[in-house]
Design a protein around this motif. Structure first.
Motif, PDB file in Angstrom:
ATOM      1  N   ALA A   1      13.076 -77.483 -98.185  1.00 24.66           N
ATOM      2  CA  ALA A   1      14.432 -77.390 -97.638  1.00 24.66           C
ATOM      3  C   ALA A   1      15.341 -76.779 -98.694  1.00 24.66           C
ATOM      4  O   ALA A   1      15.510 -77.349 -99.780  1.00 24.66           O
TER       5      ALA A   1
ATOM      6  N   LEU B   1      19.507 -80.947 -87.850  1.00 25.99           N
ATOM      7  CA  LEU B   1      20.718 -81.239 -88.612  1.00 25.99           C
ATOM      8  C   LEU B   1      21.938 -80.479 -88.106  1.00 25.99           C
ATOM      9  O   LEU B   1      21.855 -79.329 -87.688  1.00 25.99           O
TER      10      LEU B   1
ATOM     11  N   ALA C   1      10.168 -84.711 -92.535  1.00 27.27           N
ATOM     12  CA  ALA C   1      11.558 -84.488 -92.946  1.00 27.27           C
ATOM     13  C   ALA C   1      11.813 -84.879 -94.395  1.00 27.27           C
ATOM     14  O   ALA C   1      12.966 -84.985 -94.812  1.00 27.27           O
TER      15      ALA C   1
ATOM     16  N   CYS D   1      11.801 -83.460 -97.348  1.00 32.24           N
ATOM     17  CA  CYS D   1      12.649 -82.628 -98.210  1.00 32.24           C
ATOM     18  C   CYS D   1      14.121 -82.701 -97.799  1.00 32.24           C
ATOM     19  O   CYS D   1      15.011 -82.767 -98.657  1.00 32.24           O
ATOM     20  N   ASP D   2      14.384 -82.711 -96.501  1.00 25.71           N
ATOM     21  CA  ASP D   2      15.771 -82.835 -96.051  1.00 25.71           C
ATOM     22  C   ASP D   2      16.317 -84.231 -96.346  1.00 25.71           C
ATOM     23  O   ASP D   2      17.497 -84.396 -96.681  1.00 25.71           O
TER      24      ASP D   2
ATOM     25  N   ASP E   1      10.867 -83.215 -87.569  1.00 27.28           N
ATOM     26  CA  ASP E   1      11.869 -82.663 -88.476  1.00 27.28           C
ATOM     27  C   ASP E   1      13.251 -83.161 -88.054  1.00 27.28           C
ATOM     28  O   ASP E   1      13.426 -83.664 -86.937  1.00 27.28           O
TER      29      ASP E   1
ATOM     30  N   ALA F   1      17.429 -84.256 -99.856  1.00 26.21           N
ATOM     31  CA  ALA F   1      18.683 -83.515 -99.992  1.00 26.21           C
ATOM     32  C   ALA F   1      19.875 -84.322 -99.488  1.00 26.21           C
ATOM     33  O   ALA F   1      20.936 -84.359-100.126  1.00 26.21           O
ATOM     34  N   LEU F   2      19.712 -84.998 -98.340  1.00 23.11           N
ATOM     35  CA  LEU F   2      20.805 -85.789 -97.786  1.00 23.11           C
ATOM     36  C   LEU F   2      21.163 -86.952 -98.697  1.00 23.11           C
ATOM     37  O   LEU F   2      22.329 -87.325 -98.823  1.00 23.11           O
TER      38      LEU F   2
ATOM     39  N   ARG G   1      22.481 -75.125 -94.860  1.00 26.24           N
ATOM     40  CA  ARG G   1      21.023 -75.134 -95.022  1.00 26.24           C
ATOM     41  C   ARG G   1      20.516 -73.736 -94.722  1.00 26.24           C
ATOM     42  O   ARG G   1      20.831 -73.153 -93.680  1.00 26.24           O
TER      43      ARG G   1
ATOM     44  N   TRP H   1      19.039 -75.608 -99.759  1.00 32.59           N
ATOM     45  CA  TRP H   1      20.441 -75.890 -99.432  1.00 32.59           C
ATOM     46  C   TRP H   1      21.365 -75.083-100.339  1.00 32.59           C
ATOM     47  O   TRP H   1      21.248 -75.135-101.564  1.00 32.59           O
TER      48      TRP H   1
END
Length: 309
Positions: free
Chosen positions: A200, A154, A42, A44-45, A151, A48-49, A190, A202
């Motif tokens: 990821a 989300l 996870a 890349c997410d 993963d 981003a978060l 996403r 977005w």
């Protein structure tokens, strides 16, 4: 008269050893970890978060070695930008925030400490900063606390109503805070790239234009060379209505950014993004020296690159 050495630690003494150990611990704690989420599916997410997604949540899959007392939800930001809280109820649940007021040198270790805190905290408690709990230097890594191969499933929100449990009426001050946060939020999504895509992507509607910020896991230098090859060949785009805007570096990874036609729905960018991902994979596999045109493209792309942290 010389300065008294009465309070100076004696070499080889216990006090000198403790001071030396403390100095090493402080130095380690202040050394920023360049890629805090490396080794996680996870990654890349998570980047981003932490950096730009306004409102999203995902229940975390904890590692088998963690004695889980309750479920834990990762959120972009919690009320007051606290590090963690435990929501009361018939089945209390933990929440940890990705965007917080106070960040340590290792965001992965910070998240790990916050997750573990939720397992023993009382319902209704909140944690302003992991710095208020025992030192995390040398503590569990995030890969030890959550399943590194999982993963994130989300849920992207367009508001912060989830700050209040379903069925609970917030007091006027909390309701006003939620409404104020909602007014500042930008519509986000996403992009569904499919199971074979990398990273990821977005989408965000910034008003006069939309953007895709695509967090990629490849080595930064290798990715920059691949982007240069595509740019020189005229393939650095997501199709009609898009243009490459630049890139930024954060948490040890590179994030290409594309400007988009804001009139198009985010789902309309899925196919062009998949096609771009295939083109990028092809040039990433090349080990040919850069041509003169590709070197010019690389230099131009680097001049437009920004480093966030």
């Amino acid at each position: 008269m010389g300065k008294s050495k009465r309070n100076s630690p004696k070499p080889g003494g216990n006090r000198a050893q403790r001071l030396a150990e403390r100095k090493v611990a402080l130095e380690q704690a202040t050394q920023s970890v360049a890629r805090p989420f490396e080794g996680l599916a996870a990654e890349c997410d998570l980047v981003a978060l932490c950096e730009f997604v306004p409102s999203a949540t995902a229940e975390l899959k904890l590692a088998p070695g963690v004695a889980a007392e309750r479920a834990v939800v990762l959120a972009t930001v919690l009320p007051g930008a606290v590090a963690a809280l435990v929501r009361a109820g018939d089945q209390p649940s933990g929440y940890v925030g990705a965007q917080v007021q106070f960040q340590g040198a290792d965001l992965g270790a910070d998240l790990a400490a916050a997750i573990l805190w939720t397992q023993s905290a009382e319902p209704g408690d909140s944690l302003a900063s992991v710095a208020s709990v025992e030192s995390i230097a040398g503590g569990p890594k995030l890969t030890d606390v959550i399943d590194p191969g999982a993963d994130l499933e989300l849920t992207v929100h367009q508001d912060f109503d989830w700050w209040v449990p379903e069925g609970v009426q917030p007091d006027p001050q909390v309701a006003a805070t939620i409404e104020q946060a909602k007014q500042a939020i930008k519509p986000s999504a996403r992009i569904a790239l499919g199971p074979d895509a990398t990273g990821a992507a977005w989408w965000v509607d910034a008003g006069d234009k939309a953007h895709i910020r695509w967090v990629r896991p490849e080595n930064e230098d290798d990715l920059m060379l691949a982007l240069a090859r595509l740019h020189a060949a005229g393939g650095l785009h997501l199709g009609e209505g898009s243009r490459f805007a630049g890139s930024f570096r954060t948490h040890g990874v590179l994030v290409p950014v594309f400007d988009l036609d804001p009139e198009q729905h985010p789902n309309e960018w899925a196919k062009p993004a998949q096609e771009f991902d295939a083109r990028l994979a092809e040039v990433l596999a090349s080990d040919e020296p850069l041509t003169a045109g590709e070197r010019r493209s690389r230099d131009g792309l680097r001049s437009r690159q920004v480093t966030l942290r």
